[in-house]
Design an enzyme around this catalytic site. Structure first.
Site, mmCIF file in Angstrom:
data_model
loop_
_atom_site.group_PDB
_atom_site.id
_atom_site.type_symbol
_atom_site.label_atom_id
_atom_site.label_comp_id
_atom_site.label_asym_id
_atom_site.label_seq_id
_atom_site.Cartn_x
_atom_site.Cartn_y
_atom_site.Cartn_z
ATOM 1 N N LYS A 31 -1.167 11.797 4.690
ATOM 2 C CA LYS A 31 -0.936 10.872 5.811
ATOM 3 C C LYS A 31 -0.254 9.582 5.301
ATOM 4 C CE LYS A 31 -4.363 8.190 7.106
ATOM 5 N NZ LYS A 31 -3.741 6.880 6.806
ATOM 6 N N LYS A 89 0.843 -1.202 0.000
ATOM 7 C CA LYS A 89 0.000 0.000 0.000
ATOM 8 C C LYS A 89 0.879 1.254 0.000
ATOM 9 C CE LYS A 89 -3.720 2.544 0.132
ATOM 10 N NZ LYS A 89 -4.744 2.775 1.139
#
Lengths: 289, 289
Positions: free
Chosen positions: A236, A168
């Protein structure tokens, strides 16, 4: 089974599980968000600990590493209430190293753990077409597979604990840098007098072709930056990618720079915009539009 | 018709024109490279000036801006010998501003001019499947279209003089930054213990998908960096992109950085490698492989 974390993504994922026939015990910090699912038959628990005590498999879908650590390892966390032989599946986007650490802790208590972050956004969550990248033991992956199939389409076991989060992190690097690439190209084209739709048309036919240009092309052209993937979430995620690079010793030179550009967007109050809004920064610096 | 510049690309393009039934007058600085085409029936001229005097349409395919300027505007250049009503088509990758300047000069002499750089590499040139991005007057574009169709597949009129070069500059920005993006992602994955083929598999299914990963995936995995698109050419092209950014006032922050990385590869003696070799730099800096 249990489900903790009912934000935009989590609610849609949990609904797909209910529609697939699973009986859910759910928890969310803000209880109101659990009510919609309660009307579909889910039982609402007062803490992650309680969810764990009533479930054999527990899925978590949380904002980021601090929340993952709190919900799993905190005072009223899953690991306090979890039963022997259970399986915890964290589908949040979180840190690969935290995923490894939590997996070790879970394993020592006879509990399996998978890290299984997703891509595909709110649309993918609603439609049950998420890509799910899974790290952990093969048998735990097989155990969770029917659940993944209720939520996603592309489901890949990518390696041991933490590997899902690593992939990811890689994914978010590529998406961010491609957005920057398309943005720089489109602003250069515009200022030199070429229509951006012509640039996109030609580039889409060759080695420069990419999914960002295909999916977000209309946003780049119209400057309607309703999200989509939000700048603040992507920023983030880049923080997680850079922290992983720091831990594993990888020179993420360009990711570090693009992270700063995303940070500039957040500082400008554009955190809630679609991440393709990165182009607005280059336009401002270049006196375009 | 005339053809000047018989490198790897130019020779294949000229051959496709001959096979399409055109009679060519050709010139190349190194005469030996013209002999192969002479055997196919092309007539060899001693200078660009002579080519221009014997042709109604002249195509040029040269290494870069200095050669374009010399062949068009030099002592024995095309513009010295060109006939009224002719059309010059520069298919080199060159500067948008130079293209505009040469177009103005040509026009004042009653000569049309198109800038029509290509992408698709040596394979595309051989197979006649190049993408051709064309700047200039619409009627000049229509006049040259049958010739473009003998050499390419995707043929787009992108705007006024210089627009073809601008779009090529945009193309090279996107390709370079995507190579860097995929490279940083794959090195992060590897050092964190994830197989690069797993990273490519998952990323190809979502928003991170891109043509570089599809076409060059095998090179990233095998580290066989036989070109392909050479580092030294791509670096030259990025120089053109950055010069255009400077002229038009565009903040090409990340392109500037990636240009330096390509420059580092050239300094390491890897100029002749495929541009996907950018990953070797990140690997060296990260102690990978």
């Amino acid at each position: 089974m249990g489900f903790v974390g009912l934000g935009i993504m989590g609610t849609s994922m949990a609904r797909n599980l209910i529609e697939d026939g699973h009986e859910l015990v759910i928890h969310n910090r803000t209880r109101a968000k659990a009510e919609k699912l309660a009307m579909l038959g889910a039982e609402v628990a007062t803490s992650p600990r309680e969810v764990a005590g009533r479930s054999d498999v527990i899925i978590t879908m949380l904002p980021g590493p601090p929340e993952v650590e709190e919900v799993l390892a905190g005072e009223n966390g899953l690991l306090k209430g979890v039963r022997d032989g259970s399986l915890i599946v964290d589908m949040s986007t979180s840190s690969p190293l935290l995923a490894q650490e939590l997996s070790r802790t879970a394993n020592t208590r006879g509990v399996g753990m998978l890290d299984a972050p997703v891509s595909g956004g709110d649309i993918g969550a609603i439609e049950g077409t998420l890509s799910i990248m899974v790290g952990g033991e093969k048998e735990d992956f097989e155990r969770a597979r029917p659940l993944f199939e209720a939520m996603g389409k592309t489901i890949v076991h990518v390696g041991a604990a933490g590997a899902g989060q690593t992939v990811k992190a890689c994914n978010q690097i590529v998406v961010a840098l491609v957005i920057e690439a398309v943005s720089e190209a489109l602003v250069l084209g515009s200022k030199a007098g070429v229509k951006p739709e012509k640039v996109i048309e030609v580039l889409s036919g060759g080695l420069a072709a990419n999914k960002v240009m295909e999916v977000k092309g209309e946003k780049f052209l119209s400057h309607d930056f309703a999200a989509g993937g939000k700048v603040e979430y992507h920023r983030k995620d880049l923080g997680i990618s850079l922290a992983a690079g720091r831990e594993y010793g990888v020179a993420l030179t360009v990711t570090a720079l693009v992270d700063q550009l995303f940070g500039t967007l957040v500082a400008q109050g554009k955190g809630g915009w679609d991440h393709s809004a990165l182009i607005t920064l280059i336009e401002e610096w270049s006196g375009a539009r």
